[in-house]
Design an enzyme around this catalytic site. Structure first.
Site, PDB file in Angstrom:
ATOM      1  CB  ALA A 115      -0.525   2.413   3.393  1.00 11.18           C
ATOM      2  CG  HIS A 116       4.144   0.712   2.043  1.00  9.84           C
ATOM      3  ND1 HIS A 116       5.325   1.259   1.614  1.00  9.84           N
ATOM      4  CD2 HIS A 116       3.907   1.294   3.245  1.00  9.84           C
ATOM      5  CE1 HIS A 116       5.784   2.109   2.506  1.00  9.84           C
ATOM      6  NE2 HIS A 116       4.934   2.150   3.500  1.00  9.84           N
ATOM      7  CG  ASN A 117       5.221  -3.464   3.888  1.00 13.27           C
ATOM      8  OD1 ASN A 117       5.763  -2.436   3.480  1.00 13.27           O
ATOM      9  ND2 ASN A 117       5.609  -4.672   3.532  1.00 13.27           N
TER      10      ASN A 117
END
Length: 341
Positions: free
Chosen positions: A240-242
């Protein structure tokens, strides 16, 4: 295609192995201990397959010093037979080599920079301001989004998607169906309605990264999602993001990492593991298959949570007992109070 064969002494020298047997014997392929014939070489790395060593028909076997005497054929002796197999497998790899050049059906934006030694396959799309390094392969139907960078000797198999502002290091291998740089799962809620948050970060992959088929790596919300050098991601993984993944970590298929989680270096995650968001996992953590991480892990070691399969009748009994644990704990506390009183 002419068959290529190699002398055992040539192989032993290349692998740094000790040869016991005929140095002039030749092999032209690899196979399992059970299936190999006289013109093939095999290996024994997992003790579970040791029962096949004595009767194998292989022309040679890569073995450890502890098992060399059990073989009735030529042996190449190494401390790590599996590593020997890994290195030797490339000698017999028949994957077609993509020719340098740009296929007539590919779309290349005029602002893109592509090295002369790169290969751009049929119906590939290379968008504006992309930079593609030496000996890069962009497979058929792949898309390289605007301002993305691909380092030397990296390979995109057919149907890979790199969104805009994705950076790949050198010698990366991205398998078919992978999507890198898709929008992260970010929404703000207002009175029950969800409003998408624009994902402004990109994705950065280090050198020697492998991304498996149909694996997805989301772009960061503000800062990029970062995958370290030498990371190996199996098929069907969600990052997922980051998320930050440290150097040389490996994850098996169906693993899922939720947003803004930091994974350390040299970790190994078994299949179908899951890590909740905004957590930190230390270097050297090994999760066995189907583990679920809901809190930070601050020390290296082996961690497990998934229950192994059992006969249904026993599993149902255990499930009932699990639901009774809270009541049992309360009763124990009451008994402790009475004895203390």
């Amino acid at each position: 295609m002419a068959e290529t064969s190699y002398r055992l002494q040539e192989i032993a020298d290349a692998l740094g192995a000790s040869l016991r047997g005929d140095p002039d014997a030749r092999v032209s392929g690899m196979a399992t201990l059970q299936a190999a014939g006289p013109g093939q070489i095999s290996f024994l790395a997992n003790p579970s397959y040791g029962k096949y060593l004595k009767d194998t028909k292989a022309g040679a076997v890569i073995v450890s010093p502890a098992t060399a005497d059990q073989a009735q054929t030529n042996v190449l002796i190494m401390d790590n037979p599996y590593l020997g197999y890994a290195r030797l497998s490339h000698w017999f790899d028949r994957t077609p080599v993509a020719p340098a050049g740009i296929h007539a059906t590919a779309f290349i934006d005029p602002s893109a920079t592509i090295a002369a030694t790169a290969s751009i396959g049929p119906h590939a799309v290379v968008e504006a301001d992309v930079q593609i390094g030496e000996q890069v392969v962009v497979g058929a139907g792949s898309v390289v989004g605007a301002r993305s960078r691909i380092g030397d000797c990296s390979i995109l198999s057919p149907r890979v998607t790199l969104a805009h502002d994705v950076q790949l290091g050198q010698r990366c291998n991205i398998l078919s169906g992978a999507v890198i740089g898709s929008a992260g799962f970010g929404f703000a809620n207002e009175k029950g309605q969800w409003h998408r948050i624009a994902q402004l970060g990109g994705v950065v992959l280090g050198d020697d990264v492998e991304v498996g088929a149909n694996t997805t790596i989301d772009r960061g919300a503000l800062e990029p999602t970062v995958i370290g050098d030498g990371v190996k991601l199996d098929n069907l993984i969600q990052v997922a993001h980051n998320v930050q993944i440290g150097d040389h970590t490996a994850m098996a298929a169906l693993t899922a990492i939720a947003g803004s989680t930091s994974i350390g270096k040299y970790c190994v995650f078994g299949g179908a593991s899951a890590v909740a968001g905004h957590l930190e996992v230390a270097d050297g953590v090994h999760l066995t298959g189907m583990s679920m991480v809901t809190n930070d892990i601050s020390e290296p070691g082996v961690y497990s949570s998934g229950l192994p399969a059992d006969k249904n009748r026993q599993w149902r009994k255990n499930a009932v007992r699990f639901r009774q644990l809270d009541g049992l704990a309360r009763r124990i506390k009451e008994l402790e109070k009475k004895f203390k009183g």
